[in-house]
Design a protein around this motif. Structure first.
Motif, mmCIF file in Angstrom:
data_model
loop_
_atom_site.group_PDB
_atom_site.id
_atom_site.type_symbol
_atom_site.label_atom_id
_atom_site.label_comp_id
_atom_site.label_asym_id
_atom_site.label_seq_id
_atom_site.Cartn_x
_atom_site.Cartn_y
_atom_site.Cartn_z
ATOM 1 N N THR A 34 44.957 -14.048 35.776
ATOM 2 C CA THR A 34 43.753 -13.434 36.355
ATOM 3 C C THR A 34 42.885 -12.812 35.261
ATOM 4 O O THR A 34 42.438 -11.668 35.376
ATOM 5 C CB THR A 34 44.154 -12.370 37.389
ATOM 6 N N TYR A 50 40.687 -6.831 33.998
ATOM 7 C CA TYR A 50 40.962 -7.445 32.698
ATOM 8 C C TYR A 50 39.747 -7.313 31.792
ATOM 9 O O TYR A 50 39.874 -6.964 30.606
ATOM 10 C CB TYR A 50 41.335 -8.922 32.868
ATOM 11 N N ASN A 82 47.565 -9.166 33.592
ATOM 12 C CA ASN A 82 46.590 -10.162 34.044
ATOM 13 C C ASN A 82 46.775 -11.500 33.333
ATOM 14 O O ASN A 82 46.572 -12.563 33.929
ATOM 15 C CB ASN A 82 45.172 -9.632 33.830
ATOM 16 N N SER A 117 39.433 -11.274 36.096
ATOM 17 C CA SER A 117 39.348 -10.128 36.999
ATOM 18 C C SER A 117 38.564 -8.987 36.356
ATOM 19 O O SER A 117 38.544 -8.855 35.130
ATOM 20 C CB SER A 117 40.748 -9.631 37.372
#
Length: 299
Positions: free
Chosen positions: A169, A175, A164, A172
Motif C-alpha cells: 500500500t 505512506y 505499507n 496510501s
C-alpha cells in the motif's frame, strides 16, 4: 533564472525521439557539458539552473531520457524494455546526433551519475571529464545505507513505511506522509521547493512508468529492475579526471559513494555540508564555484 536556450528539438533514437535543449555554442573549443538527469524516470527540469555554465564559457546540453518529459513516452512497455543498455544507447546516440561526441564532459546526477560512469568506463575517445553528483556506485550497497538512514527517522516513521511496503500500500496517504519525512531530511532540505524541482516531480507523477519499473515506489524502497545493479567493477576503467559531488545529509551516503573515490584512478571529492540530494539547488553558489573550477582544470 536559466539563460535562454540557443536550440531545442528532438533527435531520432530508433523509432523514438529524444528531446534536448542546448545553451551556448556547440562549436565552442571548450567541451560541451552534457547533463544526465536522475530517476530513472525524471526529467531535465531540476537541473536547468546548470545552463548557467554557458555564461562561463561551456556549452550545455540538457535532455529528457526516453519515457519522460519531451521524449517519447511508452507507458505500455514492460520491464524487459527499460534497461541500462537502452539508456546508454540513447546517450551515445544523442552525443553523435548533436555532433559533440568528439569533445564533451558528462555530468550525471543520481541515477544519471551511475549511467554516466558506465558510459565513461567504455572510454569514449571524445570524453574529457566526468562529474558524478549524488550517485551511489551500487544499488545493493545503497540499499544497506538507506536502511541505516530509515532507522534514524523519528519514532514510528520507519514502522509505518515498512508496514505499507509489506502490505503493498505504498500509494496510501500514510505512506506518502511518512515518505516525506525522509525526503525532507535526505532529498531536499530547504523549506521551499524551486519550480524546476517541482516540475520534475510532477513529470514523474504524470508518467511513473520508468521510475516504478526500474526504481520502485520511493527513493528508499528500491525494488525495481535496478535493485541489483552496480558499476563498481567498471570504475577502474574510467580514464578521465573525475569530480565526485555529494551532500552531507544526502540519501546517497558517503558509504554509497566511497567506491568511486577508491577505484577511479583520477578523482577528487567535494561534500557540501549544508546539502542533501540536490546541492546544485541547496548550495547553488558554492556548487557552481566548485564545478567551474573543475571544468577550468580540464583546460
Amino acid at each position: 533564472m536559466a539563460p535562454a536556450p540557443s536550440a531545442r528539438g528532438t533527435v531520432a533514437f530508433g523509432p523514438y525521439r529524444t528531446w534536448y535543449r542546448v545553451t551556448g555554442d556547440l562549436q565552442s573549443a571548450r567541451p560541451t557539458v552534457v547533463l544526465v538527469h536522475g530517476g530513472p524516470g525524471s526529467t531535465h527540469d531540476y537541473l536547468l539552473s546548470l545552463a548557467a555554465l554557458a555564461e562561463h564559457g561551456w556549452p550545455v546540453v540538457h535532455y529528457d531520457q526516453l519515457g519522460n518529459g519531451g521524449s517519447t513516452h511508452l507507458p505500455q512497455a514492460g520491464a524487459d524494455f527499460w534497461t541500462v543498455e537502452l539508456f546508454l544507447g540513447e546517450l551515445d546516440n544523442l552525443l553523435h546526433s548533436l555532433g559533440v561526441a568528439d569533445n564533451f564532459v558528462l555530468l550525471g546526477q543520481s541515477w544519471g551519475g551511475m549511467l554516466s560512469a558506465a558510459y565513461a568506463a567504455r572510454q569514449p575517445e571524445g570524453l574529457r571529464g566526468l562529474v558524478v553528483a549524488n550517485s551511489p556506485a551500487s544499488y545493493p550497497l545503497w540499499t544497506e545505507e538507506l536502511a541505516v538512514l530509515r532507522a534514524q527517522l523519528p519514532p514510528g516513521v520507519n514502522e509505518t513505511l515498512l508496514a505499507n511496503e509489506a502490505a503493498g500500500t505504498t500509494d496510501s496517504p500514510e505512506y506518502l506522509e511518512a515518505m516525506n519525512v525522509f525526503y525532507d531530511r535526505h532529498v531536499f532540505r530547504l523549506p521551499e521547493k524551486p519550480t524546476e524541482l517541482t516540475a520534475s516531480m510532477m513529470e514523474i507523477a504524470n508518467d511513473p512508468t520508468v521510475y516504478f519499473t526500474m526504481n520502485g515506489p520511493s527513493e528508499f524502497h528500491v525494488v525495481g529492475t535496478l535493485r541489483d545493479w552496480s558499476v563498481v567493477d567498471l570504475l577502474p576503467r574510467i580514464q578521465v579526471p573525475t569530480l565526485l559531488l555529494s551532500g552531507r545529509h544526502d540519501e546517497v551516503t558517503v558509504g554509497a559513494v566511497q567506491p568511486y573515490y577508491d577505484l577511479i584512478p583520477d578523482v577528487r571529492w567535494e561534500i557540501f555540508e549544508e546539502s542533501s540530494h540536490g546541492p546544485h539547488l541547496e548550495e547553488p553558489a558554492l556548487f557552481m564555484k566548485v564545478l567551474v573550477e573543475y571544468l577550468r582544470s580540464l583546460d
